[in-house]
Design an enzyme around this catalytic site. Sequence first.
Site, PDB file in Angstrom:
ATOM      1  N   ASP A  64       0.857  -1.179   0.000  1.00 15.22           N
ATOM      2  CA  ASP A  64       0.000   0.000   0.000  1.00 15.22           C
ATOM      3  C   ASP A  64       0.898   1.234   0.000  1.00 15.22           C
ATOM      4  O   ASP A  64       2.103   1.128   0.265  1.00 15.22           O
ATOM      5  CB  ASP A  64      -0.897  -0.043   1.246  1.00 15.22           C
ATOM      6  CG  ASP A  64      -1.817   1.155   1.333  1.00 15.22           C
ATOM      7  OD1 ASP A  64      -2.341   1.563   0.285  1.00 15.22           O
ATOM      8  OD2 ASP A  64      -1.992   1.687   2.437  1.00 15.22           O
ATOM      9  N   LYS A  65       0.335   2.392  -0.282  1.00 18.76           N
ATOM     10  CA  LYS A  65       1.143   3.614  -0.293  1.00 18.76           C
ATOM     11  C   LYS A  65       0.951   4.427   0.977  1.00 18.76           C
ATOM     12  O   LYS A  65       1.877   4.588   1.773  1.00 18.76           O
ATOM     13  CB  LYS A  65       0.794   4.478  -1.509  1.00 18.76           C
ATOM     14  CG  LYS A  65       1.620   5.768  -1.587  1.00 18.76           C
ATOM     15  CD  LYS A  65       1.118   6.692  -2.651  1.00 18.76           C
ATOM     16  CE  LYS A  65      -0.180   7.364  -2.261  1.00 18.76           C
ATOM     17  NZ  LYS A  65      -0.016   8.326  -1.137  1.00 18.76           N
ATOM     18  N   THR A  66      -0.262   4.917   1.197  1.00 14.95           N
ATOM     19  CA  THR A  66      -0.516   5.837   2.297  1.00 14.95           C
ATOM     20  C   THR A  66      -0.346   5.136   3.644  1.00 14.95           C
ATOM     21  O   THR A  66      -1.016   4.150   3.924  1.00 14.95           O
ATOM     22  CB  THR A  66      -1.935   6.414   2.196  1.00 14.95           C
ATOM     23  OG1 THR A  66      -2.104   7.003   0.915  1.00 14.95           O
ATOM     24  CG2 THR A  66      -2.170   7.453   3.275  1.00 14.95           C
ATOM     25  N   PHE A  69     -15.043  20.196  -5.130  1.00 13.21           N
ATOM     26  CA  PHE A  69     -14.094  19.463  -5.978  1.00 13.21           C
ATOM     27  C   PHE A  69     -14.777  18.249  -6.600  1.00 13.21           C
ATOM     28  O   PHE A  69     -15.596  17.590  -5.962  1.00 13.21           O
ATOM     29  CB  PHE A  69     -12.902  18.990  -5.144  1.00 13.21           C
ATOM     30  CG  PHE A  69     -11.940  18.120  -5.921  1.00 13.21           C
ATOM     31  CD1 PHE A  69     -10.906  18.694  -6.653  1.00 13.21           C
ATOM     32  CD2 PHE A  69     -12.066  16.747  -5.924  1.00 13.21           C
ATOM     33  CE1 PHE A  69     -10.026  17.913  -7.363  1.00 13.21           C
ATOM     34  CE2 PHE A  69     -11.193  15.952  -6.633  1.00 13.21           C
ATOM     35  CZ  PHE A  69     -10.165  16.527  -7.359  1.00 13.21           C
ATOM     36  N   LYS A  95      -8.530  26.535  -6.782  1.00 17.29           N
ATOM     37  CA  LYS A  95      -7.360  25.714  -6.466  1.00 17.29           C
ATOM     38  C   LYS A  95      -7.531  24.365  -7.142  1.00 17.29           C
ATOM     39  O   LYS A  95      -8.602  23.775  -7.099  1.00 17.29           O
ATOM     40  CB  LYS A  95      -7.248  25.537  -4.952  1.00 17.29           C
ATOM     41  CG  LYS A  95      -6.167  24.572  -4.502  1.00 17.29           C
ATOM     42  CD  LYS A  95      -6.130  24.476  -2.983  1.00 17.29           C
ATOM     43  CE  LYS A  95      -7.370  23.801  -2.429  1.00 17.29           C
ATOM     44  NZ  LYS A  95      -7.327  23.672  -0.964  1.00 17.29           N
ATOM     45  N   ARG A 101      -6.152   3.966  -7.872  1.00 16.90           N
ATOM     46  CA  ARG A 101      -7.611   3.919  -7.799  1.00 16.90           C
ATOM     47  C   ARG A 101      -8.108   2.492  -7.583  1.00 16.90           C
ATOM     48  O   ARG A 101      -9.037   2.026  -8.240  1.00 16.90           O
ATOM     49  CB  ARG A 101      -8.232   4.514  -9.063  1.00 16.90           C
ATOM     50  CG  ARG A 101      -8.089   6.026  -9.181  1.00 16.90           C
ATOM     51  CD  ARG A 101      -8.784   6.744  -8.057  1.00 16.90           C
ATOM     52  NE  ARG A 101      -8.786   8.189  -8.190  1.00 16.90           N
ATOM     53  CZ  ARG A 101      -9.119   9.021  -7.218  1.00 16.90           C
ATOM     54  NH1 ARG A 101      -9.443   8.545  -6.025  1.00 16.90           N
ATOM     55  NH2 ARG A 101      -9.109  10.318  -7.391  1.00 16.90           N
ATOM     56  N   ASP A 120      -1.221  -1.075   6.089  1.00 17.11           N
ATOM     57  CA  ASP A 120      -1.354  -0.562   7.457  1.00 17.11           C
ATOM     58  C   ASP A 120      -2.792  -0.327   7.877  1.00 17.11           C
ATOM     59  O   ASP A 120      -3.036  -0.003   9.043  1.00 17.11           O
ATOM     60  CB  ASP A 120      -0.587   0.754   7.595  1.00 17.11           C
ATOM     61  CG  ASP A 120      -1.269   1.892   6.851  1.00 17.11           C
ATOM     62  OD1 ASP A 120      -1.681   1.674   5.696  1.00 17.11           O
ATOM     63  OD2 ASP A 120      -1.394   2.987   7.414  1.00 17.11           O
ATOM     64  N   ASP A 152      -6.543  -2.901   3.832  1.00 18.67           N
ATOM     65  CA  ASP A 152      -5.456  -3.728   3.305  1.00 18.67           C
ATOM     66  C   ASP A 152      -5.538  -5.171   3.793  1.00 18.67           C
ATOM     67  O   ASP A 152      -4.720  -6.004   3.372  1.00 18.67           O
ATOM     68  CB  ASP A 152      -4.094  -3.152   3.713  1.00 18.67           C
ATOM     69  CG  ASP A 152      -3.876  -1.747   3.176  1.00 18.67           C
ATOM     70  OD1 ASP A 152      -4.245  -1.515   2.005  1.00 18.67           O
ATOM     71  OD2 ASP A 152      -3.359  -0.897   3.916  1.00 18.67           O
TER      72      ASP A 152
END
Length: 1106
Positions: free
Chosen positions: A342-344, A501, A524, A723, A750, A754
């Site tokens: 995983d990344k985050t 957004f 932004k 995604r 984490d 996951d």
Amino acid sequence: MWRWIRQQLGFDPPHQSDTRTIYIANRFPLNGLYTPQKFIDNRIISSKYTVWNFVPKNLFEQFRRVANFYFLIIFLVQLMIDTPTSPITSGLPLFFVITVTAIKQGYEDWLRHISDNEVNAAPVYVVRSGGLVKTRSRNIRVGDIVRVAKDEVFPADLVLLSSDRLDGSCHITTASLDGETNLKTHVAVPETAVLQTVANLDTLIAVIECQQPEADLYRSMNTFLIIYLIILISEAIISTILKYTWQAEEKWDEPWYNQKTEHQRNSSKILKFISDFLAFLVLYNFIIPISLYVTVEMQKFLGSFFIGWDLDLYHEESDQKAHVNTSDLNEELGQVEYVFTDKTGTLTENEMQFRECSINGVKYQEMNGRLVSEGPTPDSLEGNSSYFSSISHLATSSSFRTSPENDTELIKEHDLFFKAVSLCHTVQISSVQTDGIGDGPWQSNFASSQLEYYASSPDEKALVEAAARFGIVFIGNSEETMEVKTLGKLERYKLLHILEFDSDRRRMSVIVQAPSGEKLLFAKGAESSILPQCIGGEIEKTRIHVDEFALKGLRTLCMAYRRFTSKEYEEIDRRLFEARTALQQREEKLADVFQFIEKDLILLGATAVEDKLQDKVRETIEALRMAGIKVWVLTGDKHETAVSVSLSCGHFHRTMNILELINQKSDSECAEKLRQLARRITEDHVIQHGLVVDGTSLSLALREHEKLFMEVCRNCSAVLCCRMAPLQKAKVIRLIKISPEKPITLAVGDGANDVSMIQEAHVGIGIMGKEGRQAARNSDYAIARFKFLSKLLFVHGHFYYIRIATLVQYFFYKNVCFITPQFLYQFYCLFSQQTLYDSVYLTLYNICFTSLPILIYSLLEQHIDPHVLQNKPTLYRDISKNRQLSMKTFLYWTILGFSHAFIFFFGSYFLIGKDTSLLGNGQMFGNWTFGTLVFTVMVITVTAKMALETHFWTWINHLVTWGSILFYFIFSLFYGGILWPFLGSQNMYFVFIELLSSGSAWFAIILMVVTCLFLDIVKKVFDRQLHPTNIEKAQLTETNSSIKCLDSMCCFSEGETACASVGRMLERVIGRCSPTHVSRSWSASDPFYTNDRSILTLSTMDSSTC
């Protein structure tokens, strides 16, 4: 009834509809016709056993193993027919194996019960019977109204009914679910948002309609067991056939000293043949090492503690050490070919930090809380290379005020830029203590303890905090106003509209009314969505700066604004109202209005935020790649963010050819794109390729084109999937697992999202993040940081695999040595099924005499220094693909066992087989003495063989190695030297003492042991000199960085004997070194770990220089 039983066993799950109906507070219809649905309770169960099913379930699982089931059959055969050995010889080892394994598995499951009980017993408050009732998490029922206070963990899946805010909103973090610490905003429906007391909620009658919940080493061991089972059956068949061949002659069928009974003469020959076959099967059954499984279980269980004790896997900041939840997979850590991460929260800290920005074409970076220009500033501040050289001037000139008569154009630009940052967001504030905040220009006394921001995006939080550090502090907002303190002066902006957004526009905007009455739009978003809408500002310079930021792996956003006249705003307000109140095509109309509003923008600049990587992530990923492990990043982040982090963490290289499979809309389009990528990989003369694929395209690829997708992936050094839904992550891992190569996979994550991929992979690693523990609780191993993965694999995994591979093959070797003389002996006793060894020796050979040396070896062996393994990841390749348990290596050990057995048997036979007297009184040795001689040589040889395989000697190794031989001699002296009253017959009485009283016997023992080991030593010497492996080369060259002797792996004290040089050469060629002679001194520049604090080194190290 039968269907109910199948449902209870899980074979035939009951039918469920696609949705479930939940009555809030369990207020069911009162018409009497409604039958409430049955739902499972809220307990978390990760354990396998209960008190009631432990014994039957554990026994069932253990007897599914080939060896255990086989020995159970042998034991039953011994009970039913007359066999040459006692049932105790099979029953006692079997009972020992089953008992030890059950204790080990029961202890591990007990730890899972403790972990589950902590979660299930957590206190919660629910609304029942008109009041707030305190209960346990496990007692929550589907439909209960649960109260959750600030900073509490959700005890179950919940639907928001109301909050303490008037608008019914709340902000939650999902760190325990996906590792993300940013806030997510949820809003209750208006009908329930007003119910803010227990009394009001108790009167609620409502229904919710929702979806149903969504849904090795032993392979090699079993292969070897089957081969040995074939050998066993072959020996039994050969012995049975030869017995009847011999008995074809009448003199051997019924000799004068062994007359048959009438019953034996008249019994069925077929039954007699079967009985003899089973008797030989029992006689030779010890070729199957029953104690192998229990030794492996003990090795796994005890060896797992070393991971928890390793100080290099301890994280001081969080006070967390590594945890082992499943010890059955230790050796798999040395066979990993794919790492899915995983990344985050796994690769990153999930802490965004403001780093740089570009304002009106000038690039700035934050240094020690100050914003410093990297280039010349505009002419308004000529002569200054840094904007902040004029900080005192700005403080005295009331900088940042919007009055044009007092401020320069430069200050106005920076003022407007950071006001855009402070106003264009959805950040919330938990507490406001603003005294003393923002008193200095561009640098304030802002303290996080005074003002705490919460945001749905960590980027927004980092930007608002940065603006506060630079003097423009967002104070808070209500439904209509936003408050900003600019250098101590409070300003209120009326919030007119928020343009939310969305992934299509990839930007957000706010329309505010300034204190002067002017109406402004602040926008932004990503540069690709903001720059095309701009008509003014330093567009090209900002574009260059954004590209530079991206090359550094920073996350970028562009800021722009627009001023509205009163007439323009009236038109915008009218069109927004019409779009938001439209009953049909509301989303399309809103998109059109947003596009109409967000145009003709003036570019202010761009921000660059760093998603801080965990320490040594880049080095770890690079080390994994050097070890031959392919790394896949599976994340739910958007494409740009995921690619940016992959570049910054070294997952993707700048020189790597990046291929993309994104935004595919149909099966045919996806297939064509895959074929194009496959051709590019073939045609491009690039060493490494990287692949980026998004969740939608992945679904299409896995639906019809799995083989083509896998072909592309296998030719890529790194793969990034963005995604991704949790179940998609698990599906990708399953696809790799079932591929023809059957690689060993490892998943790292984490968060609770996951867990599916962690459980799908062969080995699951949970990162113990700041919040959630679901991933760590459901993983096989839990570590505090991603960087610890390198030592877990390259050191622990390497050692565990080498140890277990040697353990398995050594067990087969020593059992071949054990039983082959028994088979050879039948040729000299007319296949009468006479046993060569005493029953006690048969029982204790694997349990006592030869068990401890291999067990201690499998726990402590270090064939190469841990620091060398850590610094040379390429050594991991030498053990991949299960090389140490290959058929070639297995056959070598087996042939070695047969050759040693022939030496034991025929060496003893030639010594005493010709009626030669070896005793001073002329008395000759008998049958039991012959068998004892063979057994004695065998015990010494197999133990000495284990000593030859040992490279890392500790006092424990010496104790169990030489102690095992000593114990055998002491036991045999006591066993054969005393008449034990509880033994019915004692064939071994005085046998061992007589054997040791013969000098010829002692000479024969020494000669046979030396003969057996000499050939093995010669082979090792020549292999190391002529065909050394990479590991053996590393063993010989590690002295360059760690050991200060020049000509040897080992250091010797002064005054060594003349034979020491020969001994030193022998030590070097067989790669063994006593740790008491080693000086390990690592340089401070060594990567990864400058100080190897692992307790794997059990012996006292001598740090003196040779």
